[in-house]
Design an enzyme around this catalytic site. Structure first.
Site, PDB file in Angstrom:
ATOM      1  N   GLU A 205      -3.707  -7.783 -18.338  1.00 41.95           N
ATOM      2  CA  GLU A 205      -3.310  -8.618 -17.195  1.00 41.95           C
ATOM      3  C   GLU A 205      -2.199  -9.587 -17.612  1.00 41.95           C
ATOM      4  OE1 GLU A 205      -3.422  -8.572 -14.195  1.00 41.95           O
ATOM      5  OE2 GLU A 205      -3.078 -10.621 -13.530  1.00 41.95           O
TER       6      GLU A 205
ATOM      7  N   GLU B 103       6.223  -8.925 -15.002  1.00 36.76           N
ATOM      8  CA  GLU B 103       6.469  -8.995 -13.560  1.00 36.76           C
ATOM      9  C   GLU B 103       7.427 -10.116 -13.183  1.00 36.76           C
ATOM     10  OE1 GLU B 103       2.795  -9.788 -11.545  1.00 36.76           O
ATOM     11  OE2 GLU B 103       3.527  -9.030  -9.632  1.00 36.76           O
TER      12      GLU B 103
ATOM     13  N   ARG C  22       6.840 -10.657   1.699  1.00 37.54           N
ATOM     14  CA  ARG C  22       6.570  -9.215   1.713  1.00 37.54           C
ATOM     15  C   ARG C  22       7.801  -8.384   1.416  1.00 37.54           C
ATOM     16  NH1 ARG C  22       1.717  -8.591   4.524  1.00 37.54           N
ATOM     17  NH2 ARG C  22       2.143  -6.402   4.778  1.00 37.54           N
TER      18      ARG C  22
ATOM     19  N   LYS D 130       4.926  -8.547  -2.209  1.00 40.85           N
ATOM     20  CA  LYS D 130       3.506  -8.893  -2.314  1.00 40.85           C
ATOM     21  C   LYS D 130       2.581  -7.727  -1.968  1.00 40.85           C
ATOM     22  CE  LYS D 130       0.159 -11.787  -3.019  1.00 40.85           C
ATOM     23  NZ  LYS D 130      -0.171 -11.991  -4.437  1.00 40.85           N
TER      24      LYS D 130
ATOM     25  N   LYS E  59       1.545  -9.736 -15.971  1.00 44.05           N
ATOM     26  CA  LYS E  59       2.056 -10.980 -15.390  1.00 44.05           C
ATOM     27  C   LYS E  59       3.398 -11.344 -16.009  1.00 44.05           C
ATOM     28  CE  LYS E  59       0.080 -11.536 -12.775  1.00 44.05           C
ATOM     29  NZ  LYS E  59      -1.007 -11.197 -11.910  1.00 44.05           N
TER      30      LYS E  59
ATOM     31  N   ASN F 250       8.598  -0.634   9.452  1.00 43.78           N
ATOM     32  CA  ASN F 250       7.934  -0.728   8.142  1.00 43.78           C
ATOM     33  C   ASN F 250       7.353   0.642   7.840  1.00 43.78           C
ATOM     34  OD1 ASN F 250       8.326  -3.431   7.915  1.00 43.78           O
ATOM     35  ND2 ASN F 250       6.178  -4.016   8.114  1.00 43.78           N
ATOM     36  N   GLY F 251       7.363   1.040   6.589  1.00 39.31           N
ATOM     37  CA  GLY F 251       6.750   2.314   6.218  1.00 39.31           C
ATOM     38  C   GLY F 251       7.801   3.308   5.748  1.00 39.31           C
TER      39      GLY F 251
ATOM     40  N   CYS G 184       7.754  -4.395   3.887  1.00 38.28           N
ATOM     41  CA  CYS G 184       8.703  -5.221   4.612  1.00 38.28           C
ATOM     42  C   CYS G 184       7.898  -6.065   5.589  1.00 38.28           C
ATOM     43  CB  CYS G 184       9.677  -4.345   5.375  1.00 38.28           C
ATOM     44  SG  CYS G 184      10.410  -3.051   4.358  1.00 38.28           S
TER      45      CYS G 184
ATOM     46  N   HIS H 213      -2.849   2.898 -34.939  1.00 37.22           N
ATOM     47  CA  HIS H 213      -2.665   4.289 -34.522  1.00 37.22           C
ATOM     48  C   HIS H 213      -1.273   4.527 -33.935  1.00 37.22           C
ATOM     49  CE1 HIS H 213      -6.819   5.170 -35.377  1.00 37.22           C
ATOM     50  NE2 HIS H 213      -7.127   4.033 -34.779  1.00 37.22           N
TER      51      HIS H 213
ATOM     52  N   TRP I 227      12.303  -4.715   2.091  1.00 39.54           N
ATOM     53  CA  TRP I 227      12.149  -4.357   0.684  1.00 39.54           C
ATOM     54  C   TRP I 227      12.628  -2.912   0.604  1.00 39.54           C
ATOM     55  CZ3 TRP I 227       9.507  -0.637  -2.099  1.00 39.54           C
ATOM     56  CH2 TRP I 227       9.428  -0.856  -3.479  1.00 39.54           C
TER      57      TRP I 227
HETATM   58  C1  AGP Z   1      -0.024  -8.631  -9.294  1.00 39.25           C
HETATM   59  O1  AGP Z   1       0.556  -9.690  -9.942  1.00 39.25           O
HETATM   60  C2  AGP Z   1       0.854  -7.651  -8.701  1.00 39.25           C
HETATM   61  N1  AGP Z   1       1.792  -8.226  -7.821  1.00 39.25           N
HETATM   62  C3  AGP Z   1       0.272  -6.325  -8.248  1.00 39.25           C
HETATM   63  O2  AGP Z   1      -0.081  -5.644  -9.413  1.00 39.25           O
HETATM   64  C4  AGP Z   1      -0.935  -6.320  -7.266  1.00 39.25           C
HETATM   65  O3  AGP Z   1      -2.062  -6.827  -7.884  1.00 39.25           O
HETATM   66  C5  AGP Z   1      -1.159  -4.873  -6.791  1.00 39.25           C
HETATM   67  O4  AGP Z   1      -0.035  -4.457  -6.079  1.00 39.25           O
HETATM   68  C6  AGP Z   1      -2.393  -4.713  -5.948  1.00 39.25           C
HETATM   69  O5  AGP Z   1      -2.322  -5.469  -4.772  1.00 39.25           O
HETATM   70  P1  AGP Z   1      -3.592  -5.708  -3.876  1.00 39.25           P
HETATM   71  O6  AGP Z   1      -4.553  -6.510  -4.665  1.00 39.25           O
HETATM   72  O7  AGP Z   1      -3.075  -6.453  -2.679  1.00 39.25           O
HETATM   73  O8  AGP Z   1      -4.134  -4.356  -3.526  1.00 39.25           O
END
Ligand code: AGP
Length: 569
Positions: A446, A453, A27, A564, A450, A98-99, A2, A469, A72
């Site tokens: 990756e 996500e 965030r 993020k 992406k 936060n937390g 958050c 397999h 969040w």
């Molecule tokens: C990437 O597109 C993601 N949002 C996520 O996997 C991110 O890379 C992961 O949470 C790690 O974050 P960081 O690099 O800030 O540690």
């Protein structure tokens, strides 16, 4: 995950805090709210959705002491009741948090309070309110009873403000008598800031700032300079994500230049005669770590990448002859931080590869290797990923005693988008697979992360050799397979895999610089050094995710359920 913000000063704190929350919205963006004082009474405005809604609701309002939050959701659904700030049952305190308070259920049972929300934060607030002493004493006492992580701003009806933190970041700045508080330096104003360490607390009363340790003793804290790049980046395309992909070439070049002119590598303290490297990270940064491990193997190191969320519980034999590299764009990912703390507690060699100066991870690790990708705002990591790969590659050259490449190479940096004609077609498939071998398998992972996500398509990545397999059973006319091929040595084997897919009715699209895939639909890459191709080939995959997301009408910068920085475990 958050964002929290606060303002104490002579100007309109509501505007200041809403502005700050706007910056922090990346965030967390489920709901948001502010608390302020009106005629010595605590008032709140809360709303589900983005800070825009909050801005409309608070227009033409004014207050000098304000705290705010963009959420969040962790405990409790997304609604106004669960949105912060919370007000204590005595109505004397308001708080943003936060937390996660892990033992909130036990604490809740001990408190004789009618709770308004389902959150752990409201429990923490009422625990604070139930303690004896001054406000800062109450916060310190309550913090000793909670397990978990927190960054809090508590506002009392007498105008006193108290801050405290454990694991979650919290900063403040004092600019000519105006005090700004935020969970990210980006949302602070002024030239200097204070960073709170774990179990440090602050009391702000009549503009006087006092810092305390966990024993309630007053401590002295030094200010730090706010780095120039701590500003919200401009966007030159429709979204942050698109702008960030287009920045790739510049940030790779900047990273190379910075590594060349400063002695960044030679300042890293390495274990004597070490031959082993462990890389630890989450999500996209984990994929960059997998790639980095391949670069280190290439020069003769025993290298391996681990998921931080597993490594921290694992039974890996930690040893003093290993360099532990923690890769993180934000430098605040909870599992990566926990892993770094665990390794540090054994007094081993740690290196933080982060994109955020002053991040928690940088403070924990013995050494720091910065990436110079600049602020990344879109939740989907793009330029930070390519920059991480690039940094690890350059570091491997340094370890091998080789010269760093010339900047001139970048004049011809190949930049390929994903062929627009395929976008609609791919979006119509029920099943999407990404395949590749060797380095291309990492790119496939990756690409798949992406796409899922930001487009919410159910897709996954397979090492091409693994198709037979099990996964081949899923291939039929409802499946599209995107194959990445940038490594000469795997071309022939991949072609056999593609024929097998075609024979079962699956659609194949190949992403490659080679001319050997004429029988298939193709996205053609420009030729570059093979080891560098993972950077060249991931860019069209980032575009693929972006364009499909836009085709469905979603916002790529704020995908559902994600944020993020993942500061919770
Ligand atoms: C990437 O597109 C993601 N949002 C996520 O996997 C991110 O890379 C992961 O949470 C790690 O974050 P960081 O690099 O800030 O540690």
């Amino acid at each position: 995950m958050c964002g929290i913000c606060g303002y104490i000063g002579k100007n309109n704190g509501i505007d200041e805090v809403v502005q700050g929350l706007n910056i922090l919205e990346y965030r967390g963006y489920d709901s948001c709210g502010i608390a302020y004082l009106e005629n010595k009474k605590l008032k709140t405005i809360k709303t589900v959705g983005g800070v825009n809604n909050l801005s409309n609701l608070s227009k033409s309002m004014s207050a000098n002491i304000v705290i705010g939050h963009t959420r969040w959701a962790t405990h409790g659904g997304v609604n106004e009741r669960n949105a912060h700030p919370h007000i204590s049952s005595s109505k004397k305190l308001a708080m943003v948090h936060n937390g996660i308070i892990e033992n909130y259920k036990e604490l809740k049972e001990q408190l004789d309070v009618n709770f308004c929300s389902e959150t752990d934060s409201e429990v923490f607030l009422n625990l604070i309110d139930s303690e004896e002493g001054s406000l800062v004493e109450k916060v310190i006492k309550a913090s000793k009873k909670v397990q978990g992580t927190f960054a809090v701003i508590v506002l009392a009806e007498n105008g006193e403000v108290v801050l405290g933190k454990r694991e979650s970041p919290l900063y403040l700045s004092n600019m000519n008598g105006e005090i700004f508080i935020a969970s990210d330096v980006l949302a602070l104003k002024g030239e200097y800031f204070y960073s709170l360490n774990d179990d440090e607390f602050v009391s702000i009363k009549d503009f006087k700032i006092l810092f305390y340790n966990k024993n309630g003793e007053i401590i002295y804290k030094k200010q730090e300079k706010i780095e120039k790049n701590e500003v919200l980046p401009e966007i030159f395309y429709k979204t942050h994500m698109e702008s960030e992909i287009y920045e790739t070439k510049n940030v790779l070049l900047k990273t190379l230049k910075e590594y060349k002119c400063e002695d960044i590598f030679s300042n890293i303290k390495l274990p004597k005669n070490f031959r082993s490297i462990s890389l630890i990270a989450c999500g996209t940064a984990y994929h960059a770590s997998l790639m980095g491990a391949e670069y280190f193997k290439e020069i003769g190191y025993d290298a391996r990448a681990y998921l931080a969320s597993e490594f921290r519980y694992g039974r890996e034999l930690l040893n003093k002859n290993t360099l532990y590299i923690f890769v993180s764009q934000s430098g605040e990912t909870a599992d990566t931080i926990a892993s770094a703390k665990m390794v540090k507690s054994h007094k081993l060699y740690t290196l933080a590869l982060t994109n955020t100066p002053n991040s928690l991870l940088n403070r924990i690790c013995k050494n720091v290797l910065p990436t110079f990708a600049g602020r990344e705002i879109a939740v989907a990591s793009t330029k930070a990923y390519t920059c991480q790969i690039w940094s690890l590659y350059l570091f491997s050259l340094y370890l091998a005693g080789k010269k760093l490449p010339s900047e001139k190479k970048f004049a011809n940096f190949p930049f390929t988008t994903f062929d627009e004609t395929y976008i609609k077609e791919i979006a119509s498939y029920k099943k999407v697979f990404f395949i590749g071998r060797d380095l291309d398998y990492i790119t496939a992972m990756e690409a798949s992360l992406k796409l899922k996500e930001i487009s919410y398509i159910n897709c996954f990545a397979i090492a091409s050799g693994e198709l037979k397999h099990g996964t081949l059973a899923l291939i039929d006319e409802d499946a599209v397979v995107i194959a990445i091929c940038t490594q000469e040595k795997i071309k022939t084997k991949l072609i056999s895999n593609l024929e097998e897919i075609k024979a079962r009715g699956g659609k194949v699209i190949v992403v490659s610089q080679f001319d050997d895939f004429k029988d298939f639909s193709c996205v053609k890459l420009s030729k570059f050094d093979e080891l560098f191709m993972p950077i060249v080939s991931v860019i069209p995959m980032q575009f693929l995710a972006l364009r499909i997301c836009e085709f469905f009408g979603y916002n790529p910068d704020k995908p559902r359920n994600l944020a993020k920085s993942v500061t919770v475990e």
